[in-house]
Design an enzyme around this catalytic site. Structure first.
Site, short mmCIF file in Angstrom:
data_model
loop_
_atom_site.label_atom_id
_atom_site.label_comp_id
_atom_site.label_asym_id
_atom_site.label_seq_id
_atom_site.Cartn_x
_atom_site.Cartn_y
_atom_site.Cartn_z
CB CYS A 111 -60.76 16.70 -10.30
SG CYS A 111 -59.48 16.30 -11.50
CD GLU A 148 -64.58 17.53 -6.22
OE1 GLU A 148 -64.45 18.64 -5.68
OE2 GLU A 148 -63.89 17.16 -7.19
CD GLU A 152 -57.50 23.48 -15.86
OE1 GLU A 152 -58.35 22.60 -16.03
OE2 GLU A 152 -57.04 24.17 -16.78
P1 NAD Z 1 -58.48 23.47 -2.29
O1 NAD Z 1 -59.23 24.38 -3.17
O2 NAD Z 1 -58.86 23.39 -0.87
O3 NAD Z 1 -56.93 23.86 -2.31
C1 NAD Z 1 -56.21 23.92 -3.51
C2 NAD Z 1 -55.09 24.90 -3.34
O4 NAD Z 1 -55.64 26.20 -3.17
C3 NAD Z 1 -54.22 24.65 -2.13
O5 NAD Z 1 -52.88 24.92 -2.47
C4 NAD Z 1 -54.76 25.66 -1.12
O6 NAD Z 1 -53.80 26.05 -0.16
C5 NAD Z 1 -55.12 26.82 -2.02
N1 NAD Z 1 -56.16 27.72 -1.52
C6 NAD Z 1 -57.22 27.43 -0.73
N2 NAD Z 1 -57.95 28.54 -0.51
C7 NAD Z 1 -57.34 29.55 -1.16
C8 NAD Z 1 -57.61 30.96 -1.29
N3 NAD Z 1 -58.66 31.54 -0.71
N4 NAD Z 1 -56.76 31.70 -2.04
C9 NAD Z 1 -55.71 31.13 -2.64
N5 NAD Z 1 -55.38 29.82 -2.54
C10 NAD Z 1 -56.21 29.03 -1.82
O7 NAD Z 1 -58.52 22.04 -2.98
P2 NAD Z 1 -57.80 20.71 -2.53
O8 NAD Z 1 -58.56 20.11 -1.40
O9 NAD Z 1 -56.35 20.94 -2.37
O10 NAD Z 1 -57.96 19.82 -3.83
C11 NAD Z 1 -59.11 19.13 -4.13
C12 NAD Z 1 -59.91 19.88 -5.16
O11 NAD Z 1 -59.14 20.10 -6.33
C13 NAD Z 1 -61.11 19.09 -5.59
O12 NAD Z 1 -62.21 19.95 -5.75
C14 NAD Z 1 -60.68 18.53 -6.93
O13 NAD Z 1 -61.72 18.17 -7.78
C15 NAD Z 1 -59.87 19.66 -7.47
N6 NAD Z 1 -58.94 19.22 -8.52
C16 NAD Z 1 -59.19 19.62 -9.80
C17 NAD Z 1 -58.35 19.19 -10.83
C18 NAD Z 1 -58.57 19.62 -12.26
O14 NAD Z 1 -57.64 19.49 -13.05
N7 NAD Z 1 -59.73 20.12 -12.62
C19 NAD Z 1 -57.27 18.36 -10.53
C20 NAD Z 1 -57.06 17.97 -9.21
C21 NAD Z 1 -57.91 18.43 -8.21
#
Ligand code: NAD
Length: 485
Positions: free
Chosen positions: A288, A388, A254
């Site tokens: 998002c 974004e 997601e």
């Molecule tokens: P992010 O991808 O930086 O981090 C999300 C999670 O992934 C965190 O827990 C982080 O520690 C983990 N993570 C990061 N790199 C990783 C890796 N290599 N392996 C495993 N885990 C890893 O995102 P963010 O800054 O926390 O959140 C914002 C993003 O989330 C935006 O792009 C937003 O659009 C998206 N988002 C999507 C939805 C949806 O339902 N589609 C909902 C909320 C947020």
């Protein structure tokens, strides 16, 4: 909220029904984005902690999967009741870590409602039957994967957790969930509540930590059969790669969005303007589904932009998330703040037209606050239109022709949410069909959603669906059973 103060902030990992420090003893710090002061330090799960949590989830799986759906629903409903009773604590902890204003904790209450929905859904997970083969009765079973993992972002921490814990546990899986390094505290409250309601040990394990090494260890783990991830495209890609290079575990993603919103010249501006302003300002633009690209018909563009300036200025008043009545908080942390500021700098460097805002709130102010910002007539290929931003920054462009605007709206690698405002029903449905997105708002926009409708992305916005009757499909394996008569 102002009168709330927790007795103790939990800082340990929740593994096998107990709170434990990390094996390495390593901790990381969290800063309150409204004050830039230290809010808490929490234990960071390492690869070895991930192993212990997965072992606990593996041991808990057979008994949990063997419960009746009604029994599992009973636990989830108890957990929802406990969350409801502790909503102030959850709201407080999210405010001091990622700056979400408490506002009567609407999100917390919505989360509780959604968890109850998943609890009920436990009793409505079924396969099919087929009499189409001569001499056979054929069936499908829907069965849990076993040990699953979930990785969530920081922007709506409790809701994101519920969208994983709810369907995972309802369908009989056990779970190891990693919260975001920016907002781990509310997830740990859920761990404590799981303990209080007597959720069997090991069914739900909650780890605090970063993408690397904690998240990566989950994505690579050979005993995890499914991972559900919400976050950025870049991390989603890394997780799919890690899954492919380990045990090819099932992955659902997601991911992010760059949602278009189209306003035709017959639109009701009294509705379109506040809806558009709210969509980009809710959660300080850290959503998002935020409508970050607005296309307004040339004829009504001046009135629309003037209206947006007024609406965004009024709605965009920022304040301390812990003070009652604050509608908009800061960006979640320095990293997010710097990211948004770098986009604003690029806009200035490219000499884009800034119709409103464009800077931090107060030249030397305390806290990571950014002005509600409108960029107008932005080239379609500029980074502010393509990437974004995750801040209170909207791009507003004009159009004259329906086909042309659809082409521009769909010219993105994202496909999470799109919207159209028009009074012409045929056009509304034609445009809704043509927009390449998992959700479309007609005369409304994000965050409009419904519990019984699926939520998820097209294209690089992901491949999963949460909420609705479809949510549990993503947490079950499908088996065909052939019975020869
Ligand atoms: P992010 O991808 O930086 O981090 C999300 C999670 O992934 C965190 O827990 C982080 O520690 C983990 N993570 C990061 N790199 C990783 C890796 N290599 N392996 C495993 N885990 C890893 O995102 P963010 O800054 O926390 O959140 C914002 C993003 O989330 C935006 O792009 C937003 O659009 C998206 N988002 C999507 C939805 C949806 O339902 N589609 C909902 C909320 C947020």
């Amino acid at each position: 909220m102002a009168d709330y103060a927790p007795e103790r902030i939990e800082d340990r990992l929740f593994i096998n029904g107990e709170f434990v420090p990390s094996i390495s003893g390593k901790k990381f710090d969290l800063y309150n984005p409204a004050t830039e002061k230290l809010a808490a330090s929490v234990y960071e799960a390492g690869v070895e902690d991930v192993d212990v949590a997965v072992k606990a989830a593996k041991a808990a799986f057979p008994a949990w999967a063997a419960l009746s759906a009604a029994e599992r629903a009973g636990y989830l409903n108890k957990l929802a009741d406990a969350m409801e009773a502790n909503i102030d604590e959850i709201g407080y902890l999210e405010a001091i870590t990622m700056g979400k204003p408490y506002v009567g904790d609407f999100m917390g209450r919505l989360g509780v409602q959604i968890l109850r929905f998943y609890a009920n859904k436990a009793q409505d997970v079924q396969g099919d039957t087929s009499l189409n083969t001569a001499g056979s009765v054929n069936l499908t079973f829907r069965q849990p994967f076993g040990v699953c993992a979930a990785i969530i972002p920081w922007n709506v921490p409790l809701l994101m957790l519920i969208n994983k814990v709810g369907p995972a546990l309802a369908t009989g899986n056990t779970l190891v969930l990693k919260s975001s390094e920016k907002s781990p505290l509310s997830s740990l409250v859920v761990g404590r509540l799981a303990q209080e309601i007597g959720l069997p040990k090991g069914v739900l394990n909650i780890l605090s930590g970063f993408g690397r090494p904690t998240g990566e260890a989950l994505a690579k783990h050979m005993d995890i059969r499914k991972i559900s991830f919400t976050g950025s495209v870049i991390a989603g890609r890394a997780i799919k790669k890690a899954a492919a290079e380990s045990n090819l575990k099932n992955v659902t993603l997601e991911l992010g969005g760059k949602s278009p919103l189209i306003v035709f010249d017959d639109a009701d501006l009294a509705k379109a303007i506040p809806a558009s302003a709210f969509s980009i300002l809710a959660n300080s633009g850290q959503a998002c589904i935020a409508s970050s690209r607005v296309y307004v018909h040339e004829k009504i563009a001046p009135a629309f932009i003037e209206g947006m300036k007024t609406a965004m200025t009024q709605m965009g008043k920022a304040g301390n998330p812990l003070v009652a009545g604050t509608q908009r908080g800061p960006q979640a942390d320095k990293i997010q703040f710097d990211r948004v500021m770098s986009f604003l700098q690029k806009a200035k460097d490219e000499k884009l037209s800034v119709a409103l805002g464009g800077d931090r709130v107060g030249a030397e102010g305390e806290g990571y606050y950014i002005e509600p910002t409108i960029l107008a007539n932005v080239p379609e290929d500029s980074s502010v239109m393509k990437e974004e931003i995750f801040g209170p920054v909207v791009c507003i462009n004009t159009f004259t022709d329906e086909d042309e605007v659809l082409r521009r709206a769909n010219d993105t690698e994202y496909g999470l949410y799109a919207s159209v405002f028009t009074k012409d029903i045929s056009r509304a449905l034609r445009v809704a069909k043509a927009l390449e997105a998992g959700s479309v708002g007609v005369n409304c926009t994000s965050p409009t959603m419904a519990i019984d409708l699926p939520f998820g992305g097209w294209k690089q916005s992901g491949d999963g669906r949460e909420l609705s009757k479809y949510a549990t499909d993503y947490w079950t394996e499908l088996k065909s059973v052939f019975i020869a008569l």
